[in-house]
Design an enzyme around this catalytic site. Structure first.
Site, PDB file in Angstrom:
ATOM      1  N   CYS A 123       0.831  -1.210   0.000  1.00 43.13           N
ATOM      2  CA  CYS A 123       0.000   0.000   0.000  1.00 43.13           C
ATOM      3  C   CYS A 123       0.865   1.259   0.000  1.00 43.13           C
ATOM      4  O   CYS A 123       0.466   2.304  -0.503  1.00 43.13           O
ATOM      5  CB  CYS A 123      -0.945   0.000   1.193  1.00 43.13           C
TER       6      CYS A 123
ATOM      7  N   HIS B 232      -1.462   0.573   7.601  1.00 41.58           N
ATOM      8  CA  HIS B 232      -1.900   0.669   6.217  1.00 41.58           C
ATOM      9  C   HIS B 232      -1.727   2.111   5.744  1.00 41.58           C
ATOM     10  O   HIS B 232      -1.896   3.054   6.513  1.00 41.58           O
ATOM     11  CB  HIS B 232      -3.374   0.260   6.126  1.00 41.58           C
TER      12      HIS B 232
END
Length: 1049
Positions: free
Chosen positions: A168, A599
């Site tokens: 990510c 994330h």
């Protein structure tokens, strides 16, 4: 535990462990506030976390220390205050804020800054944050994609990027750079002469060129693909060789960006014709991203000066409220006063930007190493940043003006400190541990001398008046007898009084001379002077009242002076001369999680659309500045900005040279401007997408008969359509599904034929078929019009009821009913066989012009899927009631997935979505409790079982839920489950091996797109007859709703 929490001070090692866990989960560092929430939750950790994080966020206890919870989020005051210093509530205005700051001299400047920041936060921040919490979008869980529409790009909408395992960070950075038109043009236009390619022999040079080519292909696809998201695997493989580390599964955004810019800089250096290898002034990457700053300082009495180049400018976050404060702290260190430079000051320096790049990137340092724990920690404190940043105050060309303003700022702050100290002497009067506002103390004395002694007859009220506050004040003796508790109440009341006084005029203050709000009976019960004459009373009251008015006027004058100084400080750099170099916020890179797991995603401003977009792996959605603030500023959740990208007016907007026009036309022009090789690369990929779509369609058409499990082999030879003579791919699915639906309804069809005995005997077989057809049609039509109840779903009884309720075409309805009379399973007697043969003959006469067979197939596919959903739902509910949560969850998840496809075609195509979601959520929470309990048991077998439940059921289900339009209830449940596992981080009773295993689990738990996870399909279930299915449905619904069962008609 509850007893310990209720004890004075809330001591105990267990309590401290809980507090540490709450700090880790919520990011709130104030121990007093967390303890109050824990008390309110009666020692329940998860309930306390819910208090602090869910919507709405209630105030934990009726304690002044917890009266303003939002004012303590992210604060470090809890760590830095001594244990005997009570935490004061948050001020209600700026004047009170400065007052509060003066009465807490033991706090560090960083703590004060954090508290000031928190005090300015709206009190309903928790509620707003959770109410508008963004939905997390993750990579596909059900294989590559549950349906074809998820593959295709919607017009010119920006494409997402597939997360191929903890990548990510790559997506967040690349998307931010791709949306810079100048950078995109440089990458897509990159080319090297053949002689340069042949002369490049070093491994590093070849690697950089290879990466540049892969990045070029990736950018070309992002520009012209028909896919909804692109796959960056090729470019990532080159990066993995450099970043590959078993100890660091996820990369740091700043580390990657540094490496990326280095590679691009080296690659573009090959395109520049320079005489000196070290000359990078013509390098387009250097021109776009790199600037210079001058450092001037004094060290050990010696002055120095040097110019340095920077790409990403690092900024400390801890102790600062906003980006300008961070920059000011980074630009000035120590004292630079010339008068002291050669004397006592040994070190000091100032930095000034001499050249700013068109793309200005700030790297926010949100991680720090905890020496005591021996591991990194994330800084969750709030840091604000503007949409437009004026850089004039940091430029060398404005040095003289800025130094003057800094001196003026220093003078104003010193003056403010002096005024605040004076104000403190009024508001914290006394020499002992218990201190009170001086006006209040005078008021207490006035009340004392006006009180009649016990037993005295109250004749007439004194003509002298005394001030009345908006709230009843505690008695002086009561205060002295309970200094700790009353001190807190007095502090809280003083804040209100300070607000009232600061907002009232001198005339209003002097007009507050009223009688004390107590009755004579109450006065007689209070402490009172034994003997006081009227002359003494008048004299004391006159003096005290005059002094009190004088003091109130002094306090008001001090607060007004402080307010004026504060306004001057705030407007110090609002000079139009210092607003000539604006930088507009282009992208915000966000990290959610802790230092060792989390994330990344990005907010990027789309200039043509004039709106913010959120790039979260494969998902690209519309956003807003309000959402960006909630998720990027920090302080509320474990999500905060990690990197800020500002651009100057030198960066050309999209399509600026072509004029205004639709985004699609601009994209097309950019695609047409590509090299032939890149255009061909895009065309090939789009052609592959079409091929994949065709293959997918074919594969799905072959899978359709298995959507509802077929009966076992004894039924498979009863239909001629299942023989070897079949050739078309679609035909078996049409005939097998419609034939199966005919078999399911054979008992009802047989009953309709049995009722035609008279017609058959009198008028022949065709008349009997016609009568049976119309009678059965009428019966099913009436059933379809009945009002449904929670315990009865008529659609389960017959396929035609489903068709009629969803307004299927009449040709589809009639052919389906005719096919039921043509079913070979009706061969019971001569009449049934005769009717079956006539019905089959009529079926053969129906051609493609009469019925659209593709449409016919889709209707039967939908009903097959509906029955499958119903069977899975009923099985899941029955298993849940029997406490078989693992088996139940799989059925419920698949029921929800398939039901979603049906509901896209109409609300009556599927079953109740909320019912499936409710029990899926209940089942998931139960399983999470079981898995967590097994994990913390520390027994190897139990730990393995808990991890297995988490990996095989909970994580796939959680991330699948995030792939759809997730409800607030589901989102809250996911947060509760994640918080449960995060709470185990750093637990002292957990050995290192277990902590390491937890560290491996958390990235998958927090980041749903780390890998493609497929939830195992539940065991196949033999389809029930309509009677059995309806009976099961009624029984389950009765147990849920507490209603009586409904008979099947």
């Amino acid at each position: 535990m509850t007893a310990e929490l209720r004890a004075r001070g809330g001591g105990g090692e267990d309590c401290q462990v809980l507090l540490n866990q709450m700090k880790e989960i919520t990011g709130i560092q104030d121990s007093a506030f967390l303890l109050a929430a824990l008390k309110a939750a009666d020692g329940d950790l998860m309930e306390a976390v819910t208090f602090l994080t869910e919507d709405p966020a209630p105030e934990p206890v009726q304690s002044p220390a917890a009266a303003e919870p939002s004012a303590w989020e992210g604060s470090v005051v809890g760590k830095q205050l001594p244990q005997d210093v009570g935490a004061a509530p948050a001020p209600h205005n700026q004047d009170s804020l400065r007052t509060a700051n003066t009465v807490r001299p033991l706090e560090s400047p960083k703590a004060s800054a954090a508290e000031r920041d928190a005090a300015e936060r709206p009190q309903d921040a928790h509620s707003a944050e959770n109410k508008n919490r963004s939905k997390r979008k993750r990579c596909e869980v059900w294989g590559e994609s549950p349906k074809q529409s998820d593959w295709r790009r919607a017009g010119d909408w920006p494409v997402g990027m597939k997360n191929i395992g903890n990548t990510c960070w790559f997506s967040a950075v690349i998307q931010s750079l791709f949306q810079l038109p100048d950078f995109r043009r440089l990458v897509l236009g990159y080319s090297l002469p053949q002689n340069v390619l042949e002369s490049c022999r070093s491994h590093t040079g070849k690697r950089n060129i290879a990466f540049m080519q892969e990045l070029q292909c990736l950018f070309a696809l992002m520009l012209g693909t028909w896919r909804k998201f692109v796959d960056p695997s090729a470019a990532l493989e080159l990066l993995r060789d450099v970043f590959r580390s078993a100890e660091q599964p996820q990369q740091d955004v700043s580390e990657f960006t540094h490496k990326l810019l280095d590679w691009l800089e080296d690659a573009f250096q090959l395109t520049v014709n320079v005489t000196s290898l070290g000359d990078k002034s013509e390098n387009p990457m250097v021109q776009l991203f790199y600037g210079t700053f001058l450092t001037e300082g004094v060290h050990e009495g010696n002055t120095f000066s040097k110019i340095e180049t920077f790409g990403q400018y690092p900024l400390q976050v801890n102790g600062y409220r906003n980006l300008n404060e961070c920059l000011e702290g980074a630009m000035v260190e120590g004292e630079m006063d010339e008068a002291t430079a050669s004397q006592s000051v040994k070190y000091g320096q100032e930095r000034w930007f001499t050249k700013l790049p068109p793309v200005l990137t700030f790297e926010l340092s949100r991680f720090e190493f905890n020496q005591s724990l021996g591991q990194p920690e994330k800084i969750h404190t709030k840091l604000e940043f503007p949409q437009t940043m004026y850089m004039d105050r940091y430029l060398y060309c404005n040095k003289d003006l800025i130094q003057m303003k800094r001196e003026e700022m220093k003078r104003l702050k010193e003056k403010m400190v002096t005024l605040q100290q004076k104000l403190e002497r009024y508001m914290e009067y006394g020499s002992g541990p218990a201190r009170f506002p001086l006006p209040d103390m005078l008021q207490y004395v006035l009340e004392f001398i006006a009180t009649k002694p016990a037993g005295a007859v109250c004749s007439a009220q004194s003509s002298q008046t005394t001030p009345l506050h908006s709230q009843a004040k505690p008695n002086v003796l009561d205060v002295l007898s309970q200094p700790n508790s009353i001190q807190e109440k007095t502090d809280a009341r003083t804040e209100d009084e300070a607000f009232f006084v600061a907002n009232s005029s001198p005339q209003q203050s002097s007009s507050m001379d009223l009688q004390p709000p107590v009755s004579p009976a109450e006065l007689s019960e209070r402490p009172a002077p034994h003997v006081v004459s009227r002359e003494e009373l008048n004299l004391v009251q006159t003096c005290l009242q005059r002094w009190r008015n004088e003091i109130e006027q002094d306090v008001q004058d001090l607060k007004e002076s402080i307010a004026r100084i504060n306004l001057s400080i705030e407007q110090m750099y609002c000079d139009p001369l210092l607003q000539q170099v604006p930088y507009r916020l282009h992208a915000v890179l966000v990290h959610e999680g802790q230092a060792n797991a989390g994330h990344y995603w990005a907010f990027i401003y789309d200039q043509p659309r004039k709106r913010w977009l959120k790039y979260n792996d494969i998902s690209v959605t519309e956003s807003s500045w309000e959402e960006l603030e909630r998720e990027s500023f920090g302080g509320l959740r474990n999500a905060s900005a990690y990197c800020l990208m500002y651009i100057s007016d030198q960066v050309s907007p999209v399509g600026a040279d072509e004029g205004e026009g639709p985004e699609a036309r601009q994209l097309q022009k950019e695609v047409e401007a590509l090299s032939p090789e890149l255009r061909h690369y895009i065309q090939e990929d789009n052609w592959r997408l079409e091929q994949e779509a065709e293959e997918w369609d074919e594969e799905q058409s072959c899978k359709i008969p298995q959507m509802e499990p077929s009966p076992t082999s004894e039924l498979q030879d009863l239909s001629s359509e299942s023989g070897p003579e079949q050739s078309p791919v679609c035909e078996p699915s049409v005939h097998s599904l419609s034939s199966e639906h005919a078999r399911i309804a054979k008992e009802q069809t047989a009953k309709a034929i049995a009722n035609t005995a008279d017609a058959y005997e009198k008028n022949g077989v065709e008349a009997a078929l016609c009568e049976a057809f119309h009678e059965e049609y009428s019966r099913l039509y009436l059933l379809s019009k009945e009002t449904p109840t929670p315990q009865n779903d008529a659609r389960l009884q017959h396929v035609l009821i489903y068709f009629m309720q969803n307004n299927a075409p009449q040709q589809v309805v009639e052919r389906t009913l005719l096919e039921q009379f043509a079913d070979k399973n009706l061969s019971y007697d001569e009449r049934s066989i005769s009717i079956m043969k006539v019905a089959r003959a009529k079926l053969s006469e129906i051609g493609p012009d009469d019925v659209d067979m593709e449409e016919y197939k889709r209707w039967h596919e939908d009903y097959s899927l509906f029955r499958k959903v119903s069977i899975y739902l009923l099985t899941g509910l029955e298993l849940y009631q029997n406490r078989k949560y693992q088996e139940s969850l799989t059925y419920l998840v698949y029921a929800y997935q398939s039901n979603t496809k049906l509901l896209l075609k109409g609300t009556n195509r599927g079953v109740s979505e909320s019912l499936i979601a409710l029990y899926r959520r209940k089942c998931l929470l139960k399983l999470n409790e079981v898995a967590a309990s097994l994990f913390v048991s520390c027994e190897e077998a139990h730990v393995s079982e808990g991890v297995s439940i988490l990996n095989e059921l909970i994580i796939p289900c959680m991330h699948l839920m995030n792939n759809f339009e997730i409800s607030k209830e589901d989102l809250d449940a996911i947060e509760v489950m994640r918080n449960r596992w995060c709470s185990y981080l750093g637990r002292e009773d957990m050995d290192a091996k277990l902590q390491m295993k937890l560290g491996e689990l958390l990235p998958r738990l927090l980041d749903g797109s780390t890998e493609v996870i497929v939830l195992k399909e539940p065991p196949k279930i033999r389809p029930n007859s309509p009677y059995d299915l309806c009976s099961r449905f009624a029984a389950v619904m009765e147990s849920i709703h507490g209603a009586s069962a409904v008979a099947v008609q």
